[in-house]
Each structure stands twice: as structure tokens, then as C-alpha cells.
Design an enzyme around this catalytic site. Structure first.
Site, mmCIF file in Angstrom:
data_model
loop_
_atom_site.group_PDB
_atom_site.id
_atom_site.type_symbol
_atom_site.label_atom_id
_atom_site.label_comp_id
_atom_site.label_asym_id
_atom_site.label_seq_id
_atom_site.Cartn_x
_atom_site.Cartn_y
_atom_site.Cartn_z
ATOM 1 N N THR A 294 -8.486 6.539 -1.663
ATOM 2 C CA THR A 294 -9.851 5.987 -1.726
ATOM 3 C C THR A 294 -10.872 7.082 -1.448
ATOM 4 O O THR A 294 -12.001 7.029 -1.932
ATOM 5 C CB THR A 294 -10.001 4.834 -0.689
ATOM 6 O OG1 THR A 294 -9.420 5.247 0.541
ATOM 7 C CG2 THR A 294 -9.358 3.561 -1.182
ATOM 8 N N LYS B 160 0.973 14.364 0.731
ATOM 9 C CA LYS B 160 -0.424 14.622 0.352
ATOM 10 C C LYS B 160 -0.633 16.120 0.089
ATOM 11 O O LYS B 160 -1.624 16.537 -0.477
ATOM 12 C CB LYS B 160 -1.351 14.095 1.440
ATOM 13 C CG LYS B 160 -1.325 12.564 1.605
ATOM 14 C CD LYS B 160 -2.147 12.120 2.798
ATOM 15 C CE LYS B 160 -2.051 10.618 3.031
ATOM 16 N NZ LYS B 160 -2.875 9.802 2.112
ATOM 17 N N LYS C 211 -14.757 8.196 -3.091
ATOM 18 C CA LYS C 211 -15.971 8.521 -2.324
ATOM 19 C C LYS C 211 -16.527 9.876 -2.777
ATOM 20 O O LYS C 211 -17.733 10.047 -2.918
ATOM 21 C CB LYS C 211 -15.649 8.506 -0.821
ATOM 22 C CG LYS C 211 -15.214 7.136 -0.319
ATOM 23 C CD LYS C 211 -14.439 7.186 0.988
ATOM 24 C CE LYS C 211 -13.830 5.817 1.307
ATOM 25 N NZ LYS C 211 -12.870 5.853 2.457
ATOM 26 N N LYS D 46 -8.107 13.815 4.697
ATOM 27 C CA LYS D 46 -7.212 12.642 4.669
ATOM 28 C C LYS D 46 -6.171 12.842 5.771
ATOM 29 O O LYS D 46 -6.074 13.907 6.344
ATOM 30 C CB LYS D 46 -6.506 12.523 3.293
ATOM 31 C CG LYS D 46 -5.831 13.795 2.831
ATOM 32 C CD LYS D 46 -5.332 13.680 1.391
ATOM 33 C CE LYS D 46 -6.462 13.685 0.396
ATOM 34 N NZ LYS D 46 -6.116 12.896 -0.810
ATOM 35 N N ARG D 47 -5.377 11.814 6.049
ATOM 36 C CA ARG D 47 -4.312 11.964 7.047
ATOM 37 C C ARG D 47 -3.351 13.050 6.586
ATOM 38 O O ARG D 47 -3.155 13.256 5.381
ATOM 39 C CB ARG D 47 -3.577 10.635 7.223
ATOM 40 C CG ARG D 47 -4.339 9.580 7.984
ATOM 41 C CD ARG D 47 -4.547 9.956 9.403
ATOM 42 N NE ARG D 47 -3.298 10.065 10.172
ATOM 43 C CZ ARG D 47 -2.910 9.164 11.102
ATOM 44 N NH1 ARG D 47 -3.636 8.083 11.340
ATOM 45 N NH2 ARG D 47 -1.800 9.326 11.774
ATOM 46 N N HIS E 63 0.803 -1.224 0.000
ATOM 47 C CA HIS E 63 0.000 0.000 0.000
ATOM 48 C C HIS E 63 0.835 1.274 0.000
ATOM 49 O O HIS E 63 0.292 2.384 0.115
ATOM 50 C CB HIS E 63 -0.911 0.029 1.227
ATOM 51 C CG HIS E 63 -1.945 -1.047 1.269
ATOM 52 N ND1 HIS E 63 -3.208 -0.889 0.765
ATOM 53 C CD2 HIS E 63 -1.879 -2.312 1.735
ATOM 54 C CE1 HIS E 63 -3.898 -2.005 0.956
ATOM 55 N NE2 HIS E 63 -3.112 -2.882 1.525
#
Ligand code: 26W
Length: 824
Positions: free
Chosen positions: A669, A567, A673, A561-562, A371
Site C-alpha cells: 500500500t 521485501k 501512497k 516498509k517493515r 493478506h
């Protein structure tokens, strides 16, 4: 059905098993249980009473179905998949389970009849936060799809007493609070003392040869009881699988000898050292730490899980030779990779198989998903720690490594460099990813670009040796939670338009486009109305939590998100400041008002991530209180982002921020959504964004930035100089000198030193400066598109219409067919 006196008095049990429950029967069943188990009448029922009784009804019905499912499996000797994951980010279960059991409608009617507030009952349930982020939530979506698609698939993990910490933002800083989610008992679990097993740690191994066979004795091990708690994974009212969570208990609650000799600490130390194993979830989601307790957690649930699976197999199928025909074990990243040597240990030491037989069974049984490619996230256990804690397992890993290196020598004679590079044990460390690859028949990435990077870069050496083992399985999400449950109005609108088929085959959503609804003004009007209502609901939540008034008519631009440097939450923050400065400088600047919404936790020890949260909170205060900008933009940091909050955010989002540095986000992911809920993605060509772009098409996605090959080239050449972009972009200079380091010439005076250093001092590792210009342009494109509402609404509908391929039902069917070889 004729109502007879007897049926009126039927005991709850009979009522419970009745095939379909109608409203009155449900009300009667509910009332009976309320009085019997909660000792209150409907009139006095609290939301807690309502929650517990409804959950009991659902659980009992599910548990019964569980027996049917198990009988079905045994009768047809079906192969089963066991999904081993150190995280399962389940989220609340009541409404989801009622939906899956087909009871939601009748329950809503019944509660309305009884004048009980169902929404309040839902709020009672604490989120089982047994995961950090993507990996844990994916495991939960997979459990839902395995059951819904009728596959015999079970989960195995740890029953942490404390899940992921609760996040509070105090003066802009993240504060972590313990998540004591079991304080009000977990109604969904069933404790199975009769299924408990023992796990051994430490001690030493004594080898002897008995009739030519090497027998290994594990002397003075620390024994820990693994107590299973089973939670039903409800697919429909026909299939119910199981999630087994192990809790650690001490063999000896109290050491009386120690106590009577006055050594009070030791009297209870066994108890606490055992229970510490399932005390808390490690809150890191991207940096590996060499903590002994973490390794103890990994071996604990893996050994317990495999022991119970083998015990079950022997009971129903006897001979273990055929084990791989009945059992598939999937390891969710390397955290459960000790499954490889553990299965070998049991097959050799307890079941008497020789090495080669045991190895063949192990490789044919186990499969592995990677992952992340982040070097700091790849687990490499220190040999000393590993050998001390797991002496027998270390011996087996050592032998696996020797045999593997011998095979490599055959393949690449004399190529020490390659063998050294590929060895499972090297540099006094055990490379868990290599152990997982060598011990599995399948290795997959979670999006096309990610799987290509695994084959071309990270695991290239292994791809050359085992090309047939490498697969891609692009992630998916369950539309039952992330659309049907989270966005029921949009769900009904879609069903009115194209019927119910999409509920069981989400690819049918494309009918929205095929049948022209994506271009139908009336349909688009409805969809826009639903989005607006969801935004109004979220605006209330934002006001309740943050005392900030946001305008539902503004663009809800969301990044949840984290927190992690790759990111690039900081890139969105830089854009917000660029826009803020433009608004400040130009009172007549025409833009579509925008509300920027952030959410996400930072690992407690991750200073840069925590400083980024502080930075966002700081600019939010400045911008939200600057009347000069006429309220054109607002910035909100929603605290304690978790599954239940996410369910309120995705349906209310217009823009989905997926702006990671290309090659860094394995898949994502959240992006899927957002898509199901009609949000438009502004994103880099990274992870699954690439496949989202392909699915929805050029005109319905706003892309920008460096591509994967460009990023890999920059890293390979090391040619990137951040100052080149900084010195040539006055916007960046103003932002940095006004908000990040107002005294750049004075060392160590920066207001946000970690941010300043990551951008300037350490040469901007994630290329924010290089992608800044293209990102600002992309955001201007968003502004332009949103102000053309007809166009925007079509784009929104196209995203929903083409989201079906990102349903976890789709990818689970691929895993079952290509990797686990399961039949529904
Ligand atoms: C050892 C500490 C640690 C803990 C968790 C390292 C790495 C992890 C996870 C693998 C991190 C994770 O959650 N990865 C995310 O997995 C998602 C599901 O496949 C992907 O969609 C995300 O892109 C990926 O970052």
C-alpha cells in the site's frame, strides 16, 4: 449572522453545535474551553493545552454527529459492517479530524489570530501505533473511507496499553523501546462502562440434555471484563462511525482470601493475568507464534465484539434470524477467525438456534480477507493450547470440521488425501485460514496477482469447492491523509487545475492528463517546485534526527516498509554498493546525485531483518564519510518509521522502491501512497505493482525482474542455483567479499553471517542474485530518466493522475456492493 450581545455570550455548548463555525466563534469557543478545562489563558497556553482543547472541540462535535448517524441507521434499519482487526494503525487524528469535519480552515485562521502554533499542537499527539504495518494501516484507511463514503461501518479491536515498539538505532542496531502511548491520556476515546461484557477462558464444559436439547455449561471459567473505549471515525460533518477498542480488566481487582492467607502473589495474580491480555501489541508481522496470550487476545476482542453487536441487534431488531440482513462481520486476516465458532456458540448455546440455522446465519454474516501467502505467517493453533483455553469453542470447531469433512467425502468419496489436506484440524493443529474460508460467504485477496495465487495455489482445493466465494479486492489508501493532509500544496495545485470534484471522486484525477496538465510546462514546473520544497522539509528532518546533510536537488530514492527478507531491502543495499564501487573506481562517473532513504522496523526476534538494518547503517557510515565519491550518493536510515513520519516522506520522494520477489508481496500500500504523491516506481511485477504499472503505463514505471509465473516455476522445479549468478558476476563477488564476508573461506567469520548464509549458504531463497543484474539496469534507467527533467516531471504527474483507482474509497465501495451488501 447578526452578532447580538446574547450570541456574544453564548455558552460554548451552543457555539459548539452551531452548523458552521466562523473564525471568531471558533476562537471564542477555544478560549472558553481553554480557560474552563485547562485553567489557562490564551497567552499562557502550551502546545499541549492547544492540542487537548482543539481535540475536545473536534471530538465533541464528532460525538454529536455520531448520535445523528446512529439514529439515521436505526431509523432506516440500515445494514452495518463491523470490521474486526487485531490491528488498527491509526496515526495522529487531530488535523485529519479537523479536515474531515470541515473545520481545518477556520481553525488555522483562529489559531493564527490567537498567535498559537498549530503545527506544534499537532506534534504533541502521539501516534496510536496499534498495528505493525500493511494490514493495520489498511484497516485504518478503510475506517476513513467507510465514514467518508457514508457507510455504517465500525471497527473492533484491542486497546493495547503499549503499541508497536519505538525503534532506536544505536551503533547501527535496532533497539526496541516500549511505546507507552497512553501516558498522556487519549483524548479521542470515550470509556463505555455500561457497555462492558465478560469473556470466559479455560474451565471445562459440562453437557446435559434438557428436553431433548443439548445444553452446554461452562464451569469454572476465568472471567475477564472487556471494557469498551469508543473512538469516533469521522467521515464528514454528516457521518461519524465508531472504532471500539476493548481493554481487559479483572473481575476481581484483589483476592482478599489469598491475601489474608499470606499468598500475596495470588492476591493480585487475577488482576495481572486479566490485564495482560490488552497490555501489548505483538510486534510480529509475518511469523506466527503459538503464544497462548496471542490466542487469548484474539478470542478476547472477537467475543467481546460479537457479544456487543448481538446485544445491540436484539435491542433494536429483536429476532436474530435476520441477523445477516442487518450485520456484516469482516475478519481482517485469520487473527479474528475465532469469530466463526464464537458466533455459532452464542447462536446455539445462548440463543437456542439449532446447528444448521446457526451455521447458515454465521456463513451469511462473516467474510474473510487474506493478506499473505507466506507459510510462516499462516496461523495453525496447537489443538492442546486451543482446547485448554477455549474448551467450548474447540468443541464447535471440531464439529465444524467433522461436518465439513463429511461434505467433502460426499464430493470426493474415498479421496482421503484431499480430505486430509483440506481438513480444518490436522496434524494436531487448527488451520485458521481453512476455518475462515469454510465459515465465510466470501474470501478475497488484496491484489489481482495475489487473488490468482490464492485460487491457483494456496487455497486451490477450496476454490474448487467454493468457486463463488473467491473475490479480488485490490487494496487502496485514503487520499485524505496521504495526499490532502500530507501534501497540501500539491492538493491545492491539483484543485486549481481541475477543480474540487477529485476530492470526493479520486478517479477525477485523470483529468490532469485528459486536460493536458501532465504535459503542461507551467503545471509541471509548479509540481516540481512543490516536490523540491517537500524534499527540503524532509532534508531538515533528516539533519535534525541523523545529523546528515542531504541535497534536496538529489534523487530521493526511498524504501520504507517493515523489514522482511522478501521485501529485499538487501537488494537495494547491494545496488548502492555496486554504485559506490563504480564511483570509487571512476572519479568522473556522471550520475544524478542520489540520496537513498530507508525506514522500517524489524520484528524483535527476526535476526536476518535486524542484521539487514545493521548492514545498511554500516554501509551508510562508510559511504557518507567517503569524501572520494564527492558526495554523489548519501544513505540515510530514518529511525522509528511510523505513520506521522511516513506523511513527511511520501510527498518528498522521487523514487518508490517496490522490489519484492514476485508473488511474495500480497499487494503493498506504500506503493500507492508514493504514486499519489508523484513518485516514480521502480518495481517488480508483484502485488499491486502490476495494477499500478497497468494504470500509469509502460513509460511511467520502471519495471524489472522475475515475474510471478517465473518465480513459481523456479520454486516448483527447485532449479535455482544462486552460485551460477554469483560466480558469473564479479560485481556481486566484490560486494560480498568486501562488505558481507571478508573471509569467505573461514567458516563463521562473516561480518554479516545471516546475510551471507541467506545469500550463499541457503541458496538465496528470494532470488536477489538473479534479479541483481536487471535491477542495476533499471536503476541506470532511473538515473537516465531523472536527468531528463521534462520527461521525469511528466512521469511524476502521470502517476498522480492515475492514482485515483487506488483510493480506499474506490475499494470500499466494491466491498460494500459485492461482499457486505451495504447501501451508503
Ligand atoms: C501471525 C503474525 C502475522 C501478523 C500480521 C502474520 C501476518 C500479518 C499480516 C497479514 C501481515 C501484513 O501486514 N500483510 C500485508 O498486508 C497488506 C494489506 O493488505 C498488504 O498490502 C501487504 O502486501 C501484506 O504484506
Amino acid at each position: 449572522m447578526i452578532e447580538t450581545k446574547t450570541s456574544m455570550r453564548q455558552q460554548p455548548r451552543e457555539l459548539l453545535w452551531q452548523e458552521s463555525l466562523d473564525k471568531d466563534t471558533f476562537s471564542r469557543l477555544f478560549t472558553e474551553k481553554l480557560e474552563m478545562y485547562r485553567g489557562v489563558s490564551v497567552a499562557d497556553a502550551t502546545p499541549e493545552d492547544t492540542y487537548i482543547v482543539l481535540a475536545q472541540i473536534a471530538k465533541e462535535r464528532a460525538t454529536r454527529m455520531g448520535f445523528t448517524t446512529m439514529n439515521e441507521i436505526q431509523q432506516h434499519q440500515k445494514k452495518q459492517i463491523y470490521y474486526f482487526s487485531i490491528e488498527f494503525l491509526l496515526g495522529r487524528m487531530l488535523e485529519q479530524n479537523l479536515l474531515s469535519l470541515g473545520l481545518l480552515g477556520v481553525c488555522e485562521e483562529s489559531m493564527a489570530d490567537l498567535k498559537l502554533d498549530l503545527e506544534k499542537a499537532y506534534e504533541i499527539e502521539l501516534d496510536p501505533g496499534l498495528g505493525n504495518g500493511g494490514l493495520g494501516r489498511l484497516a485504518a484507511c478503510f475506517m476513513d473511507s467507510l465514514a467518508f463514503c457514508g457507510f455504517p461501518g465500525h471497527g473492533c479491536s484491542i486497546r493495547y496499553k503499549h503499541g508497536l515498539f519505538e525503534q532506536r538505532i544505536v551503533d547501527g542496531n535496532q533497539i526496541e523501546m516500549a511505546d507507552n502511548w497512553l501516558r498522556n491520556e487519549n483524548v479521542w476515546e470515550i470509556k463505555k462502562p455500561s457497555k462492558a461484557v465478560t469473556v470466559k477462558f479455560g474451565g471445562s464444559i459440562r453437557e446435559e440434555v434438557v428436553e431433548g436439547r443439548h445444553v452446554f455449561h461452562h464451569d469454572d471459567p476465568e472471567l475477564v471484563i472487556a471494557m469498551p473505549y469508543d473512538i469516533p471515525m469521522i467521515g464528514s460533518d454528516q457521518v461519524v462511525n465508531n472504532l471500539r477498542l476493548f481493554s481487559a480488566e479483572s473481575v476481581r481487582q484483589f483476592n482478599f482470601e489469598a491475601f489474608s492467607s499470606g499468598d500475596y502473589i495470588n492476591a493480585i495474580s487475577d488482576k495481572y493475568s486479566a490485564e495482560a491480555i490488552s497490555e501489548i501489541l505483538y510486534p510480529d508481522d509475518s511469523s506466527y507464534n503459538n503464544h497462548l496470550l496471542r490466542l487469548k487476545q484474539q478470542y478476547f476482542f472477537v467475543s467481546a465484539g460479537i457479544q456487543t453487536i448481538i446485544r445491540h441487534h436484539k435491542k433494536y431488531y429483536g429476532d436474530l434470524k435476520a441477523f445477516p440482513d442487518y450485520v456484516s462481520i469482516h475478519i481482517n486476516d485469520t487473527h479474528p477467525a475465532v469469530a466463526v465458532p464464537e458466533l455459532m456458540r452464542i447462536l446455539i448455546d445462548e440463543e437456542g438456534f439449532d446447528w444448521d440455522e446457526a451455521w447458515d446465519i454465521t456463513v451469511r454474516t462473516i467474510s474473510y480477507t487474506n493478506h499473505t501467502i507466506l507459510p510462516e505467517a499462516l496461523e495453525r493453533w496447537d489443538v492442546t493450547i486451543f482446547r485448554t483455553l477455549l474448551p467450548r469453542i474447540f468443541m464447535i470447531v471440531n464439529e465444524i470440521n467433522e461436518r465439513f469433512c463429511r461434505d467433502l467425502w460426499e464430493l470426493f468419496p474415498g479421496d482421503w488425501e484431499r480430505i486430509g489436506r483440506m481438513a480444518i484440524i490436522g496434524g494436531n493443529q487448527i488451520r485458521m485460514a481453512f476455518l475462515a474460508i469454510v465459515g465465510s460467504h466470501s474470501v478475497n485477496g488484496v491484489a489481482e496477482v495475489h487473488s490468482e495465487i490464492l485460487k491457483a495455489e494456496l487455497f486451490h482445493d477450496f476454490y474448487e469447492v467454493y468457486p463463488q466465494r473467491f473475490f479480488n479486492m485490490t487494496n487502496g489508501v485514503t487520499q485524505r491523509r496521504w495526499l490532502q493532509k500530507a501534501n497540501p500544496d500539491l492538493t491545492d495545485l491539483i484543485t486549481q487545475a481541475i477543480g474540487t470534484k477529485w476530492l470526493s471522486s479520486p478517479m477525477e484525477l485523470t483529468q490532469l492528463d485528459v486536460q493536458g496538465f501532465t504535459r503542461d510546462a507551467a503545471f509541471l514546473e509548479q509540481m516540481a517546485r512543490i516536490k523540491r520544497e517537500n524534499k527540503a522539509k524532509l532534508a531538515e528532518i533528516i539533519h535534525a534526527n541523523k545529523r546528515i546533510a542531504v541535497d534536496p536537488a538529489s534523487i530521493f530514492d526511498v524504501q520504507v516498509k517493515r523489514f522482511h527478507a522478501y521485501k529485499r531491502q538487501l537488494l537495494l543495499a547491494l545496488y548502492i554498493l555496486e554504485l559506490y564501487i563504480r564511483l570509487r573506481n571512476d572519479r568522473d562517473l556522471e550520475i544524478a546525485p542520489r540520496t537513498f532513504i530507508f525506514g522500517g522496523k524489524a520484528a524483535p526476534g527476526y535476526r536476518f531483518a535486524k542484521e539487514t538494518i545493521k548492514f545498511i547503517s554500516t554501509i551508510a557510515d562508510i559511504i557518507n564519510n567517503d569524501t572520494e565519491i564527492r558526495g554523489m550518493i548519501k544513505v540515510v536510515f530514518l529511525e522509528n518509521y511510523r505513520v506521522s513520519l511516513a506523511e513527511d516522506i511520501f510527498p518528498a520522494s522521487d523514487v518508490s522502491e517496490q522490489i519484492s520477489t514476485a508473488s511474495k508481496e500480497a499487494s503493498g500500500t506504500g506503493n500507492m501512497k508514493f504514486m499519489f504523491n508523484g513518485a516514480i516506481t521502480i518495481g517488480t511485477m508483484d502485488g499491486a505493482n502490476v495494477e499500478i504499472f497497468e494504470a500509469v503505463g509502460e513509460g511511467n514505471y520502471v519495471r524489472f525482474g522475475l515475474t510471478v509465473p517465473e518465480v513459481l516455476e523456479l520454486y516448483r522445479t527447485g532449479s535455482y542455483r544462486c552460485l551460477e549468478y554469483y560466480d558469473s558476476d564479479p560485481r556481486l563477488q566484490q560486494i560480498v567479499t568486501e562488505f558481507i564476508n571478508t573471509q569467505p573461506d573461514v567458516i563463521g567469520k562473516a561480518e554479516f553471517p545471516n546475510i551471507y548464509d541467506s545469500l550463499i549458504t541457503y541458496n538465496d531463497e528470494y532470488f536477489l542474485f538473479k534479479d541483481f543484474g536487471p535491477y542495476v539496469d533499471a536503476q541506470s534507467e532511473i538515473d537516465r530518466l531523472y536527468r531528463d527533467q521534462d520527461r521525469w516531471r511528466q512521469m511524476s504527474a502521470m502517476n498522480t493522475a492515475y492514482a485515483g483507482r487506488f483510493s480506499s474509497d474506490e475499494v470500499i465501495r466494491r466491498y460494500a456492493r459485492d461482499i457486505w451488501r451495504l447501501v451508503p
